[in-house]
Write a protein that holds these residues in place. Sequence first.
Motif, PDB file in Angstrom:
ATOM      1  N   CYS A 112     -57.418 -20.878 -96.550  1.00 18.10           N
ATOM      2  CA  CYS A 112     -56.637 -19.670 -96.811  1.00 18.10           C
ATOM      3  C   CYS A 112     -55.641 -19.923 -97.930  1.00 18.10           C
ATOM      4  CB  CYS A 112     -55.912 -19.214 -95.543  1.00 18.10           C
ATOM      5  SG  CYS A 112     -54.646 -20.368 -94.959  1.00 18.10           S
ATOM      6  N   ILE A 114     -51.590 -18.647 -99.186  1.00 21.08           N
ATOM      7  CA  ILE A 114     -50.352 -17.985 -98.781  1.00 21.08           C
ATOM      8  C   ILE A 114     -49.525 -17.677-100.024  1.00 21.08           C
ATOM      9  CG2 ILE A 114     -48.201 -18.188 -97.471  1.00 21.08           C
ATOM     10  CD1 ILE A 114     -49.560 -19.978 -95.520  1.00 21.08           C
ATOM     11  N   VAL A 146     -51.146 -13.985 -95.840  1.00 23.77           N
ATOM     12  CA  VAL A 146     -52.155 -15.034 -95.825  1.00 23.77           C
ATOM     13  C   VAL A 146     -53.498 -14.346 -96.018  1.00 23.77           C
ATOM     14  CG1 VAL A 146     -53.144 -16.987 -94.569  1.00 23.77           C
ATOM     15  CG2 VAL A 146     -50.787 -16.292 -94.122  1.00 23.77           C
ATOM     16  N   GLY A 169     -43.611 -18.650 -94.437  1.00 23.08           N
ATOM     17  CA  GLY A 169     -44.927 -19.278 -94.443  1.00 23.08           C
ATOM     18  C   GLY A 169     -45.201 -20.068 -93.185  1.00 23.08           C
ATOM     19  N   THR A 170     -44.163 -20.707 -92.646  1.00 24.86           N
ATOM     20  CA  THR A 170     -44.322 -21.477 -91.410  1.00 24.86           C
ATOM     21  C   THR A 170     -44.720 -20.578 -90.250  1.00 24.86           C
ATOM     22  OG1 THR A 170     -42.733 -23.163 -92.123  1.00 24.86           O
ATOM     23  CG2 THR A 170     -43.131 -22.965 -89.760  1.00 24.86           C
ATOM     24  N   LEU A 173     -48.326 -19.415 -90.847  1.00 21.06           N
ATOM     25  CA  LEU A 173     -49.316 -20.466 -90.643  1.00 21.06           C
ATOM     26  C   LEU A 173     -49.542 -20.715 -89.153  1.00 21.06           C
ATOM     27  CD1 LEU A 173     -51.079 -22.198 -92.450  1.00 21.06           C
ATOM     28  CD2 LEU A 173     -49.400 -24.044 -92.221  1.00 21.06           C
ATOM     29  N   ASP A 174     -48.464 -20.672 -88.357  1.00 23.46           N
ATOM     30  CA  ASP A 174     -48.612 -20.810 -86.901  1.00 23.46           C
ATOM     31  C   ASP A 174     -49.500 -19.700 -86.346  1.00 23.46           C
ATOM     32  OD1 ASP A 174     -47.049 -23.073 -86.729  1.00 23.46           O
ATOM     33  OD2 ASP A 174     -45.204 -21.988 -86.251  1.00 23.46           O
ATOM     34  N   ALA A 177     -53.188 -20.191 -87.639  1.00 22.16           N
ATOM     35  CA  ALA A 177     -53.818 -21.365 -87.035  1.00 22.16           C
ATOM     36  C   ALA A 177     -54.209 -21.103 -85.587  1.00 22.16           C
ATOM     37  CB  ALA A 177     -52.885 -22.565 -87.124  1.00 22.16           C
ATOM     38  N   VAL A 186     -55.034 -24.968 -96.890  1.00 17.45           N
ATOM     39  CA  VAL A 186     -54.204 -23.857 -97.338  1.00 17.45           C
ATOM     40  C   VAL A 186     -53.683 -24.171 -98.732  1.00 17.45           C
ATOM     41  CG1 VAL A 186     -52.150 -24.814 -96.162  1.00 17.45           C
ATOM     42  CG2 VAL A 186     -52.196 -22.407 -96.842  1.00 17.45           C
ATOM     43  N   ALA A 200     -47.606 -28.034 -91.844  1.00 19.44           N
ATOM     44  CA  ALA A 200     -49.047 -27.809 -91.966  1.00 19.44           C
ATOM     45  C   ALA A 200     -49.813 -29.028 -91.471  1.00 19.44           C
ATOM     46  CB  ALA A 200     -49.411 -27.502 -93.415  1.00 19.44           C
ATOM     47  N   MET A 207     -52.380 -29.005 -96.962  1.00 18.28           N
ATOM     48  CA  MET A 207     -51.752 -28.055 -97.873  1.00 18.28           C
ATOM     49  C   MET A 207     -51.808 -28.580 -99.297  1.00 18.28           C
ATOM     50  SD  MET A 207     -47.912 -26.686 -98.359  1.00 18.28           S
ATOM     51  CE  MET A 207     -47.817 -27.644 -99.871  1.00 18.28           C
TER      52      MET A 207
END
Length: 289
Positions: A112, A114, A146, A169-170, A173-174, A177, A186, A200, A207
């Motif tokens: 992906c 971001i 994303v 972004g964190t 991403l959680d 995922a 990513v 990540a 990443m």
Amino acid sequence: MSARRPYPSDLSDARWELIEPVLAAWRFERRRRALDIGRPPEHDLREIINAILYVDRTGVQWRYLPHDFPHWNTVYGYFAKWQKDGVFAQLSGLLRELVRQQEGRNASPSACVIDAQSVKTSTSVPATSQGTDAGKKIVGRKRSIVTATLGLLLAVLVTAASVQDSVAGTHLLDQVAAAHPGLRKVWVDGGYRKHFVEHAATLGIDMEIAARAPGTRGFTPIPKRWTVERTYGWLMLHRRLARDYETLPARSEAMIHLAMANLMARRLTGETTISWRDPASPNEVHIPG
């Protein structure tokens, strides 16, 4: 559906067939839990979604909806309920899987991209949900998204523009995922900091920063990251997204999910997306990829 003249934003029969099952299931579940289950539905769901698409595509205020749609208060009420119940995100997810399968991809992505976009807001947006993006000198909100490598939306988070890219972004991403356990790669830009790289890694995701080649001048598409930039371009075909008009950030996210669902439905049915950009036709242009 009522016998009115169609608007360019209206769903075709083919696209309505893709969307109807989700809305019908929502209505059935709502009526199953309601006390007035014996009362017939008052509103045509196709006309409701057509009215919301009209707002999304044209940017018109809710109160300025044409009178041949259901009353604006009714339309907005459905929009609010569908946002709260996650209907727009569900539509976006289901259509994304269909597009990926049509392209010969697995339903769930393994990679992906971001990125974040800061936009100005309207006077209806509370000051408490806004901020200043010092780098871009924009006062407003930030849209962090994303996308899979095809440019299809996986998740979106709307925050104040002052929120750092790595923080948003964190969270994204959680979320991605958890929904896509097979995610392993990513790509981001240089604005994402070290703690995001480390986070990540804890998720088992590699990443990589996709940056411009040294010495590059002028506009040059950046490998991997150009797909997410193209997605922002697709979203800008919807005038409601030219800036943030929504009082609640969650409603902004719903408008983005709806815009992507509309684009993916057109892609599945082979229909064109109306734009002023095509010099060969004043009415239509096909959105590739």
